[in-house]
Design a protein around this motif. Structure first.
Motif, mmCIF file in Angstrom:
data_model
loop_
_atom_site.group_PDB
_atom_site.id
_atom_site.type_symbol
_atom_site.label_atom_id
_atom_site.label_comp_id
_atom_site.label_asym_id
_atom_site.label_seq_id
_atom_site.Cartn_x
_atom_site.Cartn_y
_atom_site.Cartn_z
ATOM 1 N N GLY A 1 0.791 -1.229 0.000
ATOM 2 C CA GLY A 1 0.000 0.000 0.000
ATOM 3 C C GLY A 1 0.817 1.268 0.000
ATOM 4 O O GLY A 1 0.250 2.369 0.066
ATOM 5 N N PHE A 2 2.145 1.150 -0.098
ATOM 6 C CA PHE A 2 2.978 2.349 0.030
ATOM 7 C C PHE A 2 2.765 3.311 -1.139
ATOM 8 O O PHE A 2 2.724 4.531 -0.950
ATOM 9 C CB PHE A 2 4.453 1.956 0.124
ATOM 10 C CG PHE A 2 5.360 3.111 0.463
ATOM 11 C CD1 PHE A 2 5.298 3.717 1.706
ATOM 12 C CD2 PHE A 2 6.272 3.593 -0.461
ATOM 13 C CE1 PHE A 2 6.133 4.786 2.032
ATOM 14 C CE2 PHE A 2 7.103 4.659 -0.152
ATOM 15 C CZ PHE A 2 7.036 5.252 1.092
ATOM 16 N N GLY A 3 2.611 2.776 -2.343
ATOM 17 C CA GLY A 3 2.371 3.652 -3.488
ATOM 18 C C GLY A 3 1.081 4.436 -3.329
ATOM 19 O O GLY A 3 1.020 5.640 -3.618
ATOM 20 N N ALA A 4 0.027 3.751 -2.843
ATOM 21 C CA ALA A 4 -1.242 4.441 -2.612
ATOM 22 C C ALA A 4 -1.087 5.504 -1.526
ATOM 23 O O ALA A 4 -1.673 6.593 -1.623
ATOM 24 C CB ALA A 4 -2.317 3.430 -2.220
ATOM 25 N N PHE A 5 -0.294 5.196 -0.491
ATOM 26 C CA PHE A 5 -0.039 6.185 0.558
ATOM 27 C C PHE A 5 0.649 7.420 -0.008
ATOM 28 O O PHE A 5 0.262 8.557 0.285
ATOM 29 C CB PHE A 5 0.821 5.554 1.659
ATOM 30 C CG PHE A 5 1.481 6.557 2.571
ATOM 31 C CD1 PHE A 5 0.742 7.234 3.521
ATOM 32 C CD2 PHE A 5 2.846 6.820 2.464
ATOM 33 C CE1 PHE A 5 1.345 8.163 4.362
ATOM 34 C CE2 PHE A 5 3.456 7.733 3.291
ATOM 35 C CZ PHE A 5 2.707 8.416 4.245
ATOM 36 N N ILE A 6 1.664 7.225 -0.839
ATOM 37 C CA ILE A 6 2.400 8.351 -1.416
ATOM 38 C C ILE A 6 1.489 9.168 -2.340
ATOM 39 O O ILE A 6 1.507 10.407 -2.329
ATOM 40 C CB ILE A 6 3.650 7.857 -2.164
ATOM 41 C CG1 ILE A 6 4.674 7.301 -1.166
ATOM 42 C CG2 ILE A 6 4.273 8.959 -2.997
ATOM 43 C CD1 ILE A 6 5.194 8.316 -0.170
ATOM 44 N N ARG A 7 0.674 8.483 -3.119
ATOM 45 C CA ARG A 7 -0.286 9.208 -3.962
ATOM 46 C C ARG A 7 -1.280 9.991 -3.105
ATOM 47 O O ARG A 7 -1.672 11.104 -3.433
ATOM 48 C CB ARG A 7 -1.009 8.247 -4.894
ATOM 49 C CG ARG A 7 -0.118 7.658 -5.996
ATOM 50 C CD ARG A 7 -0.913 6.776 -6.939
ATOM 51 N NE ARG A 7 -0.042 6.224 -7.972
ATOM 52 C CZ ARG A 7 0.590 5.068 -7.877
ATOM 53 N NH1 ARG A 7 0.453 4.334 -6.785
ATOM 54 N NH2 ARG A 7 1.356 4.644 -8.866
ATOM 55 N N GLY A 8 -1.664 9.378 -1.975
ATOM 56 C CA GLY A 8 -2.566 10.060 -1.056
ATOM 57 C C GLY A 8 -1.947 11.283 -0.427
ATOM 58 O O GLY A 8 -2.658 12.183 0.046
ATOM 59 N N LYS A 9 -0.614 11.332 -0.412
ATOM 60 C CA LYS A 9 0.106 12.504 0.087
ATOM 61 C C LYS A 9 0.169 13.611 -0.964
ATOM 62 O O LYS A 9 0.752 14.670 -0.726
ATOM 63 C CB LYS A 9 1.529 12.106 0.487
ATOM 64 C CG LYS A 9 1.633 11.463 1.854
ATOM 65 C CD LYS A 9 1.393 12.477 2.947
ATOM 66 C CE LYS A 9 1.613 11.921 4.324
ATOM 67 N NZ LYS A 9 1.340 12.939 5.353
ATOM 68 N N GLY A 10 -0.381 13.347 -2.145
ATOM 69 C CA GLY A 10 -0.451 14.374 -3.181
ATOM 70 C C GLY A 10 0.569 14.244 -4.287
ATOM 71 O O GLY A 10 0.634 15.102 -5.170
ATOM 72 N N PHE A 11 1.369 13.165 -4.253
ATOM 73 C CA PHE A 11 2.387 12.992 -5.284
ATOM 74 C C PHE A 11 1.796 12.308 -6.515
ATOM 75 O O PHE A 11 1.028 11.374 -6.416
ATOM 76 C CB PHE A 11 3.554 12.140 -4.765
ATOM 77 C CG PHE A 11 4.458 12.843 -3.810
ATOM 78 C CD1 PHE A 11 5.474 13.662 -4.272
ATOM 79 C CD2 PHE A 11 4.296 12.672 -2.449
ATOM 80 C CE1 PHE A 11 6.322 14.308 -3.384
ATOM 81 C CE2 PHE A 11 5.142 13.318 -1.550
ATOM 82 C CZ PHE A 11 6.157 14.137 -2.019
ATOM 83 N N ARG A 12 2.207 12.789 -7.684
ATOM 84 C CA ARG A 12 1.966 12.074 -8.924
ATOM 85 C C ARG A 12 3.228 11.304 -9.263
ATOM 86 O O ARG A 12 4.324 11.861 -9.247
ATOM 87 C CB ARG A 12 1.624 13.055 -10.034
ATOM 88 C CG ARG A 12 0.338 13.841 -9.816
ATOM 89 C CD ARG A 12 0.064 14.794 -10.961
ATOM 90 N NE ARG A 12 -0.045 14.068 -12.221
ATOM 91 C CZ ARG A 12 -0.165 14.670 -13.413
ATOM 92 N NH1 ARG A 12 -0.145 16.005 -13.481
ATOM 93 N NH2 ARG A 12 -0.295 13.963 -14.515
ATOM 94 N N LEU A 13 3.072 10.030 -9.530
ATOM 95 C CA LEU A 13 4.234 9.170 -9.729
ATOM 96 C C LEU A 13 4.450 8.768 -11.168
ATOM 97 O O LEU A 13 5.122 7.784 -11.460
ATOM 98 C CB LEU A 13 4.108 7.928 -8.836
ATOM 99 C CG LEU A 13 3.963 8.196 -7.334
ATOM 100 C CD1 LEU A 13 3.891 6.900 -6.566
ATOM 101 C CD2 LEU A 13 5.108 9.069 -6.817
ATOM 102 N N ASP A 14 3.911 9.547 -12.120
ATOM 103 C CA ASP A 14 4.108 9.213 -13.524
ATOM 104 C C ASP A 14 5.360 9.897 -14.063
ATOM 105 O O ASP A 14 5.993 10.679 -13.410
ATOM 106 C CB ASP A 14 2.884 9.638 -14.351
ATOM 107 C CG ASP A 14 2.416 11.047 -14.027
ATOM 108 O OD1 ASP A 14 1.595 11.183 -13.109
ATOM 109 O OD2 ASP A 14 2.905 11.987 -14.682
#
Length: 279
Positions: free
Chosen positions: A266-279
């Motif tokens: 779930g770490f990627g979802a957590f980071i996205r939830g922090k407002g980061f775009r990972l593309d």
């Protein structure tokens, strides 16, 4: 320690660390070899004396760590020194599978911070045009550099340290407990204290595997890892119920068993939830 002692200590540490340390040349006229010997011989400490670490000393070491290199002078790393007993206990429950952490005299959490960069864009009226994976990556690397620098600084004074990446197993709860806002995230904890015993030197993969010249080279890597495995033995084997006992259990078996099980999915979802775009 005089220069000759420093040279002997460095050679001894590197010989314990690398099976092909004889490929290294150490020039006698070099100064500061004793400092290199301390770094080369370091080990993670998980058993500490009960006495606390002076908060003023932790603050000093934090200042030294925050003097480390940072990408483009963006300074995207912060430290949280955890002193409240209740907060320590709550964080401890998140990593209670690592019993040794309960007795850690001091706990720090190193965080990536891309928030300030976005704030100054708002203050200065400039668009933030780099909202992609690199924004997260830069902050994470900055935090890692600061952590490594803190380790070197602390151990130069005789303290012991051990990074605690397990805090990311429950990154969202850690974030909530520490009050981390959007675009600020935990990278790792760090245990700090006065060591109760000397830490052993863990052999590393040979330099032939991890040190490259001009081009990446994997020639002989499988044979080198196979030869390295017997130098690493572990007190317990992972997931015996799934994989059975292995009489030749070494580094490669331990690490493949570790990553044969889902971890931090779930770490990627957590980071996205922090407002980061990972593309």
């Amino acid at each position: 320690m005089d220069r000759s002692q420093g040279l002997d200590a460095l050679q001894s540490a590197l010989a314990a660390r690398f099976s092909d340390a004889e490929s290294l040349r150490i020039d006698d006229p070099l100064t500061g070899l004793e400092s290199l010997a301390k770094i080369a011989s370091r080990g993670s400490v998980r058993h500490f004396k009960p006495e606390p670490v002076d908060p003023a000393l932790l603050r000093l070491l934090a200042a030294v760590a925050l003097s480390a290199p940072t990408k483009s002078d963006l300074q995207q790393r912060d430290l949280v020194v955890v002193t409240e007993k209740d907060l320590r206990a709550k964080l401890g429950r998140l990593i209670d599978d690592q019993a040794w952490t309960a007795g850690v005299p001091s706990l720090l959490v190193f965080c990536g911070n891309n928030r300030r960069q976005r704030q100054i864009h708002d203050w200065r009226g400039h668009a933030f045009a780099n909202d992609h994976l690199d924004a997260f990556f830069n902050a994470a690397v900055d935090a890692g550099i600061a952590l490594a620098t803190f380790v070197v600084a602390a151990e130069a004074l005789g303290l012991g340290t051990c990074p605690i990446s397990a805090l990311r197993n429950d990154a969202e709860q850690v974030s909530d407990l520490l009050g981390l806002p959007d675009h600020v995230f935990p990278v790792a904890g760090l245990a700090v204290g006065w060591p109760a015993e000397a830490a052993p030197i863990s052999p590393r993969l040979p330099l032939s595997v991890t040190l490259h010249e001009n081009r990446f080279d994997e020639d002989g890597v499988r044979e080198a890892v196979t030869a390295y495995d017997p130098s690493r033995r572990y007190a317990a084997q992972r997931f015996v119920e799934d994989f059975g006992e292995d009489t030749a259990y070494g580094w490669s078996e331990d690490k493949t068993r570790q990553y044969a099980k889902p971890e931090r999915t779930g770490f990627g979802a957590f980071i996205r939830g922090k407002g980061f775009r990972l593309d």
